[in-house]
Design a protein around this motif. Structure first.
Motif, PDB file in Angstrom:
ATOM      1  N   ARG A   1       0.830  -1.218   0.000  1.00 27.68           N
ATOM      2  CA  ARG A   1       0.000   0.000   0.000  1.00 27.68           C
ATOM      3  C   ARG A   1       0.863   1.265   0.000  1.00 27.68           C
ATOM      4  O   ARG A   1       0.550   2.233  -0.693  1.00 27.68           O
ATOM      5  CB  ARG A   1      -0.957  -0.007   1.205  1.00 27.68           C
ATOM      6  CG  ARG A   1      -1.918   1.134   1.195  1.00 27.68           C
ATOM      7  CD  ARG A   1      -2.874   1.033  -0.001  1.00 27.68           C
ATOM      8  NE  ARG A   1      -3.609   2.274  -0.121  1.00 27.68           N
ATOM      9  CZ  ARG A   1      -3.635   3.040  -1.205  1.00 27.68           C
ATOM     10  NH1 ARG A   1      -3.011   2.681  -2.297  1.00 27.68           N
ATOM     11  NH2 ARG A   1      -4.301   4.153  -1.217  1.00 27.68           N
ATOM     12  N   THR A   2       1.951   1.243   0.740  1.00 28.63           N
ATOM     13  CA  THR A   2       2.879   2.385   0.739  1.00 28.63           C
ATOM     14  C   THR A   2       3.468   2.559  -0.652  1.00 28.63           C
ATOM     15  O   THR A   2       3.539   3.674  -1.172  1.00 28.63           O
ATOM     16  CB  THR A   2       3.991   2.179   1.776  1.00 28.63           C
ATOM     17  OG1 THR A   2       3.399   2.050   3.062  1.00 28.63           O
ATOM     18  CG2 THR A   2       4.985   3.329   1.771  1.00 28.63           C
TER      19      THR A   2
ATOM     20  N   ARG B   1       0.986   4.172  -2.952  1.00 32.21           N
ATOM     21  CA  ARG B   1       0.865   5.619  -2.690  1.00 32.21           C
ATOM     22  C   ARG B   1       2.029   6.372  -3.322  1.00 32.21           C
ATOM     23  O   ARG B   1       1.839   7.418  -3.941  1.00 32.21           O
ATOM     24  CB  ARG B   1       0.808   5.889  -1.187  1.00 32.21           C
ATOM     25  CG  ARG B   1      -0.588   5.811  -0.610  1.00 32.21           C
ATOM     26  CD  ARG B   1      -0.649   6.420   0.781  1.00 32.21           C
ATOM     27  NE  ARG B   1       0.160   5.714   1.751  1.00 32.21           N
ATOM     28  CZ  ARG B   1      -0.246   4.656   2.454  1.00 32.21           C
ATOM     29  NH1 ARG B   1      -1.453   4.194   2.304  1.00 32.21           N
ATOM     30  NH2 ARG B   1       0.555   4.088   3.318  1.00 32.21           N
ATOM     31  N   TRP B   2       3.248   5.846  -3.153  1.00 32.91           N
ATOM     32  CA  TRP B   2       4.426   6.485  -3.740  1.00 32.91           C
ATOM     33  C   TRP B   2       4.314   6.523  -5.261  1.00 32.91           C
ATOM     34  O   TRP B   2       4.627   7.519  -5.889  1.00 32.91           O
ATOM     35  CB  TRP B   2       5.691   5.757  -3.338  1.00 32.91           C
ATOM     36  CG  TRP B   2       6.073   5.927  -1.898  1.00 32.91           C
ATOM     37  CD1 TRP B   2       5.546   6.809  -0.995  1.00 32.91           C
ATOM     38  CD2 TRP B   2       7.072   5.204  -1.201  1.00 32.91           C
ATOM     39  NE1 TRP B   2       6.176   6.659   0.221  1.00 32.91           N
ATOM     40  CE2 TRP B   2       7.109   5.686   0.114  1.00 32.91           C
ATOM     41  CE3 TRP B   2       7.935   4.179  -1.566  1.00 32.91           C
ATOM     42  CZ2 TRP B   2       7.989   5.180   1.071  1.00 32.91           C
ATOM     43  CZ3 TRP B   2       8.806   3.675  -0.621  1.00 32.91           C
ATOM     44  CH2 TRP B   2       8.834   4.189   0.697  1.00 32.91           C
TER      45      TRP B   2
ATOM     46  N   ASN C   1       1.598   6.469  -7.102  1.00 37.14           N
ATOM     47  CA  ASN C   1       0.575   7.451  -7.476  1.00 37.14           C
ATOM     48  C   ASN C   1       1.108   8.872  -7.385  1.00 37.14           C
ATOM     49  O   ASN C   1       0.820   9.712  -8.243  1.00 37.14           O
ATOM     50  CB  ASN C   1      -0.680   7.283  -6.614  1.00 37.14           C
ATOM     51  CG  ASN C   1      -1.459   6.039  -6.981  1.00 37.14           C
ATOM     52  OD1 ASN C   1      -1.389   5.564  -8.102  1.00 37.14           O
ATOM     53  ND2 ASN C   1      -2.194   5.512  -6.023  1.00 37.14           N
ATOM     54  N   LYS C   2       1.891   9.165  -6.369  1.00 36.87           N
ATOM     55  CA  LYS C   2       2.484  10.500  -6.219  1.00 36.87           C
ATOM     56  C   LYS C   2       3.493  10.776  -7.337  1.00 36.87           C
ATOM     57  O   LYS C   2       3.523  11.871  -7.899  1.00 36.87           O
ATOM     58  CB  LYS C   2       3.142  10.622  -4.836  1.00 36.87           C
ATOM     59  CG  LYS C   2       3.762  11.966  -4.565  1.00 36.87           C
ATOM     60  CD  LYS C   2       2.737  13.073  -4.521  1.00 36.87           C
ATOM     61  CE  LYS C   2       3.391  14.379  -4.121  1.00 36.87           C
ATOM     62  NZ  LYS C   2       2.640  15.534  -4.565  1.00 36.87           N
TER      63      LYS C   2
END
Length: 62
Positions: free
Chosen positions: A32-33, A36-37, A39-40
């Motif tokens: 999940r981390t 997120r990275w 996507n950023k």
């Protein structure tokens, strides 16, 4: 490990990589981390996404 190291890893490969590829290369990452990275990095136009869902791969923007 941070998102810039993930970006560097993607840029060093000559072909698109998947989340599974990234997890195998960096087994200490939490999925999940990592998502997120990624996507950023996409949002900041640092990497490009190819495809959707489970078949999505990531590549450098060049």
């Amino acid at each position: 490990m941070n998102r810039f190291e993930i970006q560097r890893y993607i840029e060093q490969h000559c072909h698109p990589v998947s989340v599974s590829d990234l997890i195998m290369a960096h087994p200490d990452l939490i999925r999940r981390t990592l998502q997120r990275w990624l996507n950023k990095l996409i949002e900041d136009n640092q990497i490009a996404a190819i495809g959707d869902g489970r078949s999505r791969k990531y590549n450098c923007t060049d």
